[in-house]
Design a protein around this motif. Structure first.
Motif, short mmCIF file in Angstrom:
data_model
loop_
_atom_site.label_atom_id
_atom_site.label_comp_id
_atom_site.label_asym_id
_atom_site.label_seq_id
_atom_site.Cartn_x
_atom_site.Cartn_y
_atom_site.Cartn_z
N ASP A 136 21.76 36.14 44.66
CA ASP A 136 22.80 36.85 45.30
C ASP A 136 23.24 35.75 46.02
OD1 ASP A 136 24.26 38.40 46.11
OD2 ASP A 136 22.66 39.29 47.69
N PRO A 137 24.83 35.61 45.54
CA PRO A 137 25.41 34.27 45.95
C PRO A 137 25.81 35.26 47.42
CG PRO A 137 26.20 35.08 44.16
CD PRO A 137 25.37 37.00 44.35
N ALA A 138 25.21 35.68 47.65
CA ALA A 138 26.03 36.96 49.31
C ALA A 138 24.70 35.88 50.45
CB ALA A 138 26.34 37.58 49.50
N ARG A 139 23.17 35.85 49.51
CA ARG A 139 22.12 35.07 50.32
C ARG A 139 22.16 33.34 50.56
NH1 ARG A 139 17.71 37.35 49.91
NH2 ARG A 139 17.63 36.90 52.58
N ALA A 140 22.93 33.09 49.93
CA ALA A 140 23.34 31.65 49.07
C ALA A 140 22.90 30.35 50.40
CB ALA A 140 24.67 31.14 48.33
N ALA A 141 23.59 30.69 51.52
CA ALA A 141 23.89 30.00 52.19
C ALA A 141 22.30 29.81 52.81
CB ALA A 141 25.30 30.33 53.69
N LEU A 142 22.03 30.86 52.99
CA LEU A 142 20.24 30.30 53.73
C LEU A 142 19.56 30.14 52.88
CD1 LEU A 142 17.48 32.14 55.59
CD2 LEU A 142 17.79 34.07 53.88
N VAL A 143 19.48 30.98 51.00
CA VAL A 143 18.43 30.40 50.08
C VAL A 143 18.59 29.19 49.76
CG1 VAL A 143 17.37 30.82 47.87
CG2 VAL A 143 18.27 33.08 50.01
N GLU A 144 19.54 28.13 49.16
CA GLU A 144 19.85 27.15 48.53
C GLU A 144 19.47 26.39 49.72
OE1 GLU A 144 20.47 27.06 45.45
OE2 GLU A 144 20.82 29.40 45.30
N PRO A 145 19.32 25.95 50.40
CA PRO A 145 19.42 24.76 51.43
C PRO A 145 17.03 25.03 51.08
CG PRO A 145 20.83 25.59 52.64
CD PRO A 145 20.48 26.84 51.76
N VAL A 146 16.85 26.44 51.17
CA VAL A 146 15.38 25.88 50.92
C VAL A 146 14.73 25.69 49.58
CG1 VAL A 146 13.24 27.82 50.86
CG2 VAL A 146 15.47 27.63 52.68
N ARG A 147 15.73 25.95 48.95
CA ARG A 147 15.59 25.69 47.38
C ARG A 147 15.66 24.20 47.13
NH1 ARG A 147 16.34 29.02 42.96
NH2 ARG A 147 18.17 30.17 44.46
N VAL A 148 16.75 23.75 47.86
CA VAL A 148 16.64 22.45 47.70
C VAL A 148 15.73 21.46 48.36
CG1 VAL A 148 18.09 20.32 48.22
CG2 VAL A 148 18.94 22.21 47.53
N MET A 149 15.51 21.66 49.77
CA MET A 149 13.49 21.47 50.97
C MET A 149 12.36 21.81 49.95
SD MET A 149 12.47 22.75 53.94
CE MET A 149 11.86 24.88 53.42
N GLU A 150 12.63 22.60 49.09
CA GLU A 150 10.66 22.37 48.50
C GLU A 150 11.67 21.70 47.28
OE1 GLU A 150 9.67 26.88 47.67
OE2 GLU A 150 10.20 27.15 49.90
N GLN A 151 12.19 21.85 46.22
CA GLN A 151 12.38 20.84 44.76
C GLN A 151 11.98 19.49 45.68
OE1 GLN A 151 16.21 21.88 43.55
NE2 GLN A 151 15.33 23.26 42.15
N ALA A 152 12.67 18.83 47.00
CA ALA A 152 12.81 17.58 47.28
C ALA A 152 11.06 16.93 47.48
CB ALA A 152 12.68 17.31 48.79
N VAL A 153 10.09 18.24 48.23
CA VAL A 153 8.57 18.31 48.12
C VAL A 153 8.00 18.27 46.36
CG1 VAL A 153 6.22 19.56 49.18
CG2 VAL A 153 9.23 19.13 50.59
N ARG A 154 8.30 18.93 45.68
CA ARG A 154 7.56 19.02 44.21
C ARG A 154 7.67 17.46 43.57
NH1 ARG A 154 6.25 24.81 42.98
NH2 ARG A 154 7.65 26.22 44.00
N ARG A 155 9.04 16.80 44.29
CA ARG A 155 9.37 15.68 43.57
C ARG A 155 8.00 14.50 44.06
NH1 ARG A 155 14.64 17.34 42.87
NH2 ARG A 155 14.95 16.24 45.87
N ALA A 156 7.78 15.19 44.71
CA ALA A 156 6.78 13.63 45.86
C ALA A 156 5.23 13.69 44.36
CB ALA A 156 5.65 14.76 46.97
#
Length: 287
Positions: A136-156
């Motif tokens: 939901d675009p209305a919740r992107a400010a919460l969700v997207e930073p978490v998505r970036v964070m988890e993707q960084a961990v997965r790349r390890a």
């Protein structure tokens, strides 16, 4: 003895987690900026994850067996303009820096704190770790930073440390949102949104700390695990909290939308893999 480096361990969670780790015989170093003291018994490196030079960060992590990242910056006034910018930077910039330093230092395992609030509205459906994050675009400010964070961990995965992501539900207990809820209930300013049927998922800080400590020792690789107590209906939760603090019964306001989507989070995987179940519970310390 396990050498643990805890990033962001001077807050409510750190003070619940560090004594537990020390009692189990682990050595703990806390990396955190600012005036708040580190929990007793832990070594302290006074530095910000965002500002410490990469080579110095790698030096702090040298010899680290398990790296635990719980760094957050929850604002005093969540509604203020730009209040969440620092928290977003810690997720989007700080976590990738930490993963790079962990890779360079040969850290064995990374435990990353995340949140279940990024799930979409599930109605009455149980939400497990296979549930996609909210789009939901209305919740992107919460969700997207978490998505970036988890993707960084997965790349390890591969040449970096093994990892486990713990998606924690909204914290309960002293020093959490329950303090504000208690004050609002006593002041008569916390109505129940809608018909009260929306699901809430929460976890006491001490119970989340127990899940982190179990993960430090078990280290399930490449796993995302929900850490939540039994979900509760919003109406039931608010009414029970009001009774616990001696506040008048909160009114229902059907014109209001619940603050969070209906999230009935399942922690069955954590029960199975970590042997974890909540002990304190979301009502611990609210009376």
């Amino acid at each position: 003895m396990t050498k643990v480096v805890l990033v962001g361990g001077t807050g409510v969670l750190g003070h619940a987690l560090v004594p537990r780790l020390l009692d189990r015989g682990h050595a703990v170093t806390v990396l955190a900026p600012g005036p708040r003291p580190a929990p007793a018994g832990a070594d302290r490196v006074d530095a910000s994850l965002l500002d410490i030079p990469g080579d110095e960060l790698a030096g702090v992590l040298a010899g680290c067996d398990v790296l635990v990242n719980v760094a957050t910056a929850v604002p005093a006034d969540p509604a203020a303009a730009g209040a969440w910018e620092l928290n977003t930077r810690l997720r989007e910039e700080g976590t990738p820096r930490l993963v790079d330093a962990a890779r360079a230092s040969g850290v064995g395992h990374l435990v990353q704190m995340s949140i279940t609030m990024v799930y979409p509205d599930g109605g009455d459906r149980l939400l497990d770790e296979s549930t996609p994050l909210d789009t939901d675009p209305a919740r992107a400010a919460l969700v997207e930073p978490v998505r970036v964070m988890e993707q960084a961990v997965r790349r390890a995965s591969g040449d970096g440390p093994s990892w486990t992501v713990l998606r924690g539900a909204r914290f309960a207990g002293p020093g959490t949102v329950q303090d504000l809820q208690r004050r609002r209930l006593l002041g008569g300013t916390l109505p129940i949104a809608g018909d009260g049927s929306s699901w809430l998922s929460m976890v006491h800080v001490r119970d989340f700390a127990a899940a982190v400590a179990a993960t430090v020792e078990i280290r399930p690789p490449g796993m995302v695990l929900n850490i939540a107590d039994e979900p509760v209906r919003e109406g039931e939760y608010t009414e029970r909290l009001a009774r616990a603090v001696g506040a008048p019964p909160p009114p229902y306001d059907r014109s209001l939308v619940p603050e969070l989507p209906s999230q009935r989070v399942s922690s069955a995987a954590a029960h199975r893999l970590l042997g974890w179940k909540p002990v304190t519970g979301i009502w611990g310390g609210v009376g």
